[in-house]
Design an enzyme around this catalytic site. Structure first.
Site, PDB file in Angstrom:
ATOM      1  N   ASP A  75       0.820  -1.206   0.000  1.00  0.00           N
ATOM      2  CA  ASP A  75       0.000   0.000   0.000  1.00  0.00           C
ATOM      3  C   ASP A  75       0.854   1.256   0.000  1.00  0.00           C
ATOM      4  OD1 ASP A  75       0.907  -0.484   2.562  1.00  0.00           O
ATOM      5  OD2 ASP A  75      -1.057  -0.786   3.435  1.00  0.00           O
ATOM      6  N   ASN A 134      -7.480  -2.654  14.018  1.00  0.00           N
ATOM      7  CA  ASN A 134      -8.890  -2.971  13.738  1.00  0.00           C
ATOM      8  C   ASN A 134      -9.020  -4.190  12.819  1.00  0.00           C
ATOM      9  OD1 ASN A 134      -8.041  -1.959  11.302  1.00  0.00           O
ATOM     10  ND2 ASN A 134      -9.422  -0.199  11.270  1.00  0.00           N
ATOM     11  N   HIS A 136      -7.281  -4.706   9.987  1.00  0.00           N
ATOM     12  CA  HIS A 136      -7.027  -4.476   8.566  1.00  0.00           C
ATOM     13  C   HIS A 136      -5.720  -5.147   8.132  1.00  0.00           C
ATOM     14  CE1 HIS A 136      -4.862  -0.416   9.511  1.00  0.00           C
ATOM     15  NE2 HIS A 136      -3.931  -1.203   9.006  1.00  0.00           N
ATOM     16  N   GLU A 141      -9.627  -1.895   5.053  1.00  0.00           N
ATOM     17  CA  GLU A 141     -10.250  -1.591   6.333  1.00  0.00           C
ATOM     18  C   GLU A 141     -11.482  -2.478   6.561  1.00  0.00           C
ATOM     19  OE1 GLU A 141      -8.684   0.182   8.349  1.00  0.00           O
ATOM     20  OE2 GLU A 141      -8.264   2.228   7.700  1.00  0.00           O
TER      21      GLU A 141
END
Ligand code: GLP
Length: 233
Positions: A75, A134, A136, A141
């Site tokens: 990313d 979280n 991801h 996400e």
């Protein structure tokens, strides 16, 4: 299938994963030696974040031959004003500038236009991943489709908050990124997930043993045939 390895500390985790990367780099070379007609490269997907820093340090110390390697980063932020915090800069400082990789073999998701009819980073030999607090992976996400492709995404408040430690203030954290999708990640032949620290324990447990759901993107790894998890607290 998940093979779960608890490491005694961060160094042991970094060493263990470096062993896997080294094995992959050597595997292709041995294969090349035994077969004069065809020589393939080792193809990797690489992560950023604080977790892989020890791994990259270890790989640099081992002075391995990366001349036949191709890397795809997971990313990158979509903000060209943040040079020093860009993932390209991170990779260069921690790995690329110290190894003999051909710079034409280093790819980032914004290069996706180079392959109009092929998925970026598809079918690599070894994909390395960290996990966000979280759940991801890359910047997929919670709520990302398990079929997702490489694309532009909005970062969640949680991720912006988590990543603000690398920026002067939370207002400087980019809110958009381009991420490899879950589908190409899952097409990797082997995946290694790394997690470091007590604060990752609960989300790791949820991802590895909980319900397989798009609300916890890393839970998709339970459906892959070859995943190694290396963690320490
Ligand atoms: C970022 C990256 C992820 C990484 C995550 C965890 O959000 N996009 O690829 O896994 O951070 O970072 P850390 O290793 O610093 O906990």
């Amino acid at each position: 299938m998940l093979e779960i390895n608890k490491c005694k500390d961060y160094q042991e985790m970094s060493d263990a994963v470096a062993d896997k990367v080294e094995k992959q780099l050597l595997k292709k070379s041995e294969y090349c030696l035994s077969d004069n007609t065809w020589c393939d490269d080792s193809r990797f997907i690489l992560p950023t974040g604080s977790t892989p820093i020890g791994l990259y340090k270890e790989l640099v110390n081992r002075d391995l031959d990366w001349s036949d390697a191709i890397t795809y980063n997971l990313d990158e932020y979509l903000d060209n004003t943040i040079h020093e915090q860009s993932y390209f800069h991170f990779m260069n400082e921690n790995l690329f500038k110290h190894i003999n990789i051909d710079e034409d073999n280093i790819w980032f998701p914004y290069d996706i236009a180079v392959w109009p009819d092929k998925e970026y980073g598809e079918n690599v030999d070894l994909c390395l991943l960290g996990i966000g607090s979280n759940g991801h992976i890359a910047f997929n996400e919670p709520g990302s489709s398990f079929e997702s492709k490489t694309r532009v995404v909005d970062l969640t408040e949680q991720t912006i908050q988590d990543n603000s430690r690398f920026f002067p203030s939370i207002d400087d954290v980019p809110t958009k990124a381009i991420t490899m999708g879950l589908k190409p990640i899952m097409s990797s032949k082997k995946i290694i997930l790394m997690a470091n620290g007590k604060h990752k324990k609960d989300i790791l447990h949820k991802a590895l043993y909980g319900e397989i759901t798009e609300d916890v993107p890393a839970s998709i790894l339970q459906t892959h045939t070859n995943v190694g998890v290396f963690y320490c607290d």
